[in-house]
Design an enzyme around this catalytic site. Structure first.
Site, PDB file in Angstrom:
ATOM      1  N   ASN A   6       0.849  -1.189   0.000  1.00  0.00           N
ATOM      2  CA  ASN A   6       0.000   0.000   0.000  1.00  0.00           C
ATOM      3  C   ASN A   6       0.892   1.250   0.000  1.00  0.00           C
ATOM      4  OD1 ASN A   6      -1.401   2.279   1.141  1.00  0.00           O
ATOM      5  ND2 ASN A   6      -3.084   0.909   1.638  1.00  0.00           N
ATOM      6  N   ASP A   8      -0.106   4.470  -0.082  1.00  0.00           N
ATOM      7  CA  ASP A   8      -0.802   5.703   0.345  1.00  0.00           C
ATOM      8  C   ASP A   8       0.136   6.714   0.986  1.00  0.00           C
ATOM      9  OD1 ASP A   8      -3.132   4.458  -0.415  1.00  0.00           O
ATOM     10  OD2 ASP A   8      -3.923   4.210   1.617  1.00  0.00           O
ATOM     11  N   HIS A   9       1.034   6.214   1.860  1.00  0.00           N
ATOM     12  CA  HIS A   9       1.801   7.174   2.660  1.00  0.00           C
ATOM     13  C   HIS A   9       3.015   7.745   1.940  1.00  0.00           C
ATOM     14  CE1 HIS A   9      -1.133   6.888   5.653  1.00  0.00           C
ATOM     15  NE2 HIS A   9      -0.932   5.605   5.864  1.00  0.00           N
ATOM     16  N   ARG A  17       3.546  18.781   1.228  1.00  0.00           N
ATOM     17  CA  ARG A  17       4.096  19.971   0.595  1.00  0.00           C
ATOM     18  C   ARG A  17       3.370  20.377  -0.684  1.00  0.00           C
ATOM     19  NH1 ARG A  17       9.277  21.880   1.894  1.00  0.00           N
ATOM     20  NH2 ARG A  17       9.284  21.980   4.151  1.00  0.00           N
ATOM     21  N   HIS A  42      -5.612   3.573  -1.507  1.00  0.00           N
ATOM     22  CA  HIS A  42      -6.937   3.963  -1.029  1.00  0.00           C
ATOM     23  C   HIS A  42      -7.217   5.374  -1.524  1.00  0.00           C
ATOM     24  CE1 HIS A  42      -9.766   4.312   2.754  1.00  0.00           C
ATOM     25  NE2 HIS A  42     -10.368   4.625   1.630  1.00  0.00           N
ATOM     26  N   ARG A  44      -9.317   8.161  -1.111  1.00  0.00           N
ATOM     27  CA  ARG A  44     -10.307   8.611  -0.123  1.00  0.00           C
ATOM     28  C   ARG A  44     -11.153   9.753  -0.676  1.00  0.00           C
ATOM     29  NH1 ARG A  44     -10.311   8.004   5.349  1.00  0.00           N
ATOM     30  NH2 ARG A  44      -9.010   6.322   6.122  1.00  0.00           N
ATOM     31  N   ARG A  48      -6.878  12.869   0.751  1.00  0.00           N
ATOM     32  CA  ARG A  48      -5.791  13.324   1.638  1.00  0.00           C
ATOM     33  C   ARG A  48      -4.423  12.797   1.215  1.00  0.00           C
ATOM     34  NH1 ARG A  48      -7.156  10.066   7.181  1.00  0.00           N
ATOM     35  NH2 ARG A  48      -9.164  11.047   6.885  1.00  0.00           N
ATOM     36  N   HIS A  49      -4.384  11.658   0.528  1.00  0.00           N
ATOM     37  CA  HIS A  49      -3.076  11.174   0.047  1.00  0.00           C
ATOM     38  C   HIS A  49      -3.127  10.820  -1.441  1.00  0.00           C
ATOM     39  CE1 HIS A  49      -5.004   7.509   1.470  1.00  0.00           C
ATOM     40  NE2 HIS A  49      -4.630   7.651   2.731  1.00  0.00           N
ATOM     41  N   GLU A  69      -8.639   0.357  -2.806  1.00  0.00           N
ATOM     42  CA  GLU A  69      -9.464   0.402  -1.594  1.00  0.00           C
ATOM     43  C   GLU A  69     -10.373   1.616  -1.722  1.00  0.00           C
ATOM     44  OE1 GLU A  69      -6.779   0.748   1.632  1.00  0.00           O
ATOM     45  OE2 GLU A  69      -5.925  -1.230   1.351  1.00  0.00           O
ATOM     46  N   THR A  99      -6.830   6.605  10.101  1.00  0.00           N
ATOM     47  CA  THR A  99      -6.721   5.474   9.177  1.00  0.00           C
ATOM     48  C   THR A  99      -8.013   4.673   9.286  1.00  0.00           C
ATOM     49  OG1 THR A  99      -5.394   3.541   8.563  1.00  0.00           O
ATOM     50  CG2 THR A  99      -5.549   4.021  10.906  1.00  0.00           C
ATOM     51  N   THR A 100      -8.177   3.666   8.417  1.00  0.00           N
ATOM     52  CA  THR A 100      -9.418   2.895   8.426  1.00  0.00           C
ATOM     53  C   THR A 100      -9.618   2.229   9.783  1.00  0.00           C
ATOM     54  OG1 THR A 100      -8.921   2.429   6.122  1.00  0.00           O
ATOM     55  CG2 THR A 100     -10.751   1.215   7.087  1.00  0.00           C
ATOM     56  N   GLU A 150     -10.861  -9.508   3.125  1.00  0.00           N
ATOM     57  CA  GLU A 150      -9.613  -9.112   3.770  1.00  0.00           C
ATOM     58  C   GLU A 150      -9.907  -8.960   5.253  1.00  0.00           C
ATOM     59  OE1 GLU A 150      -7.348  -5.879   2.066  1.00  0.00           O
ATOM     60  OE2 GLU A 150      -6.226  -5.611   3.931  1.00  0.00           O
ATOM     61  N   HIS A 189      -3.654  -4.491   7.790  1.00  0.00           N
ATOM     62  CA  HIS A 189      -3.812  -3.297   8.628  1.00  0.00           C
ATOM     63  C   HIS A 189      -3.001  -3.425   9.910  1.00  0.00           C
ATOM     64  CE1 HIS A 189      -5.262   0.432  10.189  1.00  0.00           C
ATOM     65  NE2 HIS A 189      -5.804   0.660   9.017  1.00  0.00           N
ATOM     66  N   GLY A 190      -2.083  -2.490  10.043  1.00  0.00           N
ATOM     67  CA  GLY A 190      -1.275  -2.440  11.262  1.00  0.00           C
ATOM     68  C   GLY A 190      -0.176  -3.493  11.309  1.00  0.00           C
ATOM     69  N   GLY A 211       1.189  -1.353   4.366  1.00  0.00           N
ATOM     70  CA  GLY A 211       1.553  -0.033   3.874  1.00  0.00           C
ATOM     71  C   GLY A 211       2.457   0.755   4.798  1.00  0.00           C
ATOM     72  N   HIS A 212       1.895   1.232   5.894  1.00  0.00           N
ATOM     73  CA  HIS A 212       2.598   2.206   6.732  1.00  0.00           C
ATOM     74  C   HIS A 212       3.974   1.729   7.177  1.00  0.00           C
ATOM     75  CE1 HIS A 212       3.467   4.558  10.399  1.00  0.00           C
ATOM     76  NE2 HIS A 212       2.962   5.542   9.676  1.00  0.00           N
TER      77      HIS A 212
END
Ligand code: PXP
Length: 239
Positions: A6, A8-9, A17, A42, A44, A48-49, A69, A99-100, A150, A189-190, A211-212
């Site tokens: 993922n 996203d980040h 920026r 994702h 959204r 936001r990302h 997602e 986050t979700t 999932e 997730h996580g 992802g993160h």
């Protein structure tokens, strides 16, 4: 076991920026080169990302596949039909969340989700539901026509000690139940470098989406080289 990365980040850092870097498109190429089975993102409602531009380009250039997602909204269904990702993962979405948080309540909105899934399937896009490790949500996912579930691993990731073991058991039981019901089973997730192993060892789980933690690690692994490169440019300029 497949790994969806993922990205996203990567986009989160760019959006901080509002500039062109880092580009999630470039990051996706690197993820694929390293063996990612597909790219997860994702889009959204609040953008936001990930931006629609990212999805548009990645739909053209990704060689492996895309897991989009998204919330089960009319706007997102239109976007999914336009870009035809490899599959879609339906997630709950709240504007105020970081986050979700939690899985999709499939059982509680079966009628609406059945319509969304039918529309996506007609467009040739298979659907996964992002759910808590609960039998009722798995059975409801089968009923509404999802092909993949999932399992949300957030409660496991956030727990410690005995509670963590209990949460792992829930994931194992859910994975077995979902697989027995004929669904493909993913989880995510996580998940981090510290907690991934027990989940990765569950035989029914065919795919993880992470992802993160990967993006965080990428920053750390790359930091020294990045500083060296900048110093070398600065030194060169002073010669
Ligand atoms: N799976 C789903 C359905 C998600 O919504 C997310 C977060 O966007 C992830 C996996 C990845 O979670 P994390 O960034 O914590 O690895």
């Amino acid at each position: 076991m497949r790994l969806g990365v993922n990205i996203d980040h990567v986009a989160t850092v760019r959006q901080a920026r509002g500039t062109f870097e880092p580009d999630p498109v470039a990051a996706a190429f690197l993820c694929e080169r390293a063996g990612a089975s597909h790219i997860t993102m994702h889009l959204r409602e609040d953008r936001r990302h990930i931006q629609e531009r990212d999805l548009a380009i990645l739909s053209e250039v990704v060689a492996t596949g895309i897991d989009l997602e998204m919330a089960a909204t009319a706007e997102m269904v239109t976007i999914a039909k336009k870009y035809e990702p490899t599959f879609v993962t339906l997630v709950p979405e709240k504007r105020e969340e970081l986050t979700t948080e939690g899985g999709l309540d499939v059982a509680g909105q079966a009628e609406r989700l059945t319509e969304v899934i039918a529309e996506l399937k007609t467009a040739g896009v298979p659907v996964s539901t992002f759910i808590e490790p609960e039998e009722a949500q798995i059975d409801a996912s089968v009923e509404i026509g999802a092909e993949i579930v999932e399992i949300h691993t957030g409660s496991y990731a956030n727990a410690t000690g005995d509670e963590r073991e209990r949460q792992l058991e829930r994931i194992m039981t859910a994975a077995e139940h979902a697989s027995g019901a004929g669904l493909s089973v993913s989880a995510g997730h996580g998940l981090t470098y510290y907690n991934v192993a027990p989940v990765a060892a569950i035989p029914e789980i065919e795919e993880l989406n992470i992802g993160h933690s990967i993006v965080s690690r990428a920053i750390m692994i790359g930091m020294e080289d990045a500083v060296r490169e900048m110093l070398s440019l600065i030194k060169e300029a002073r010669r």
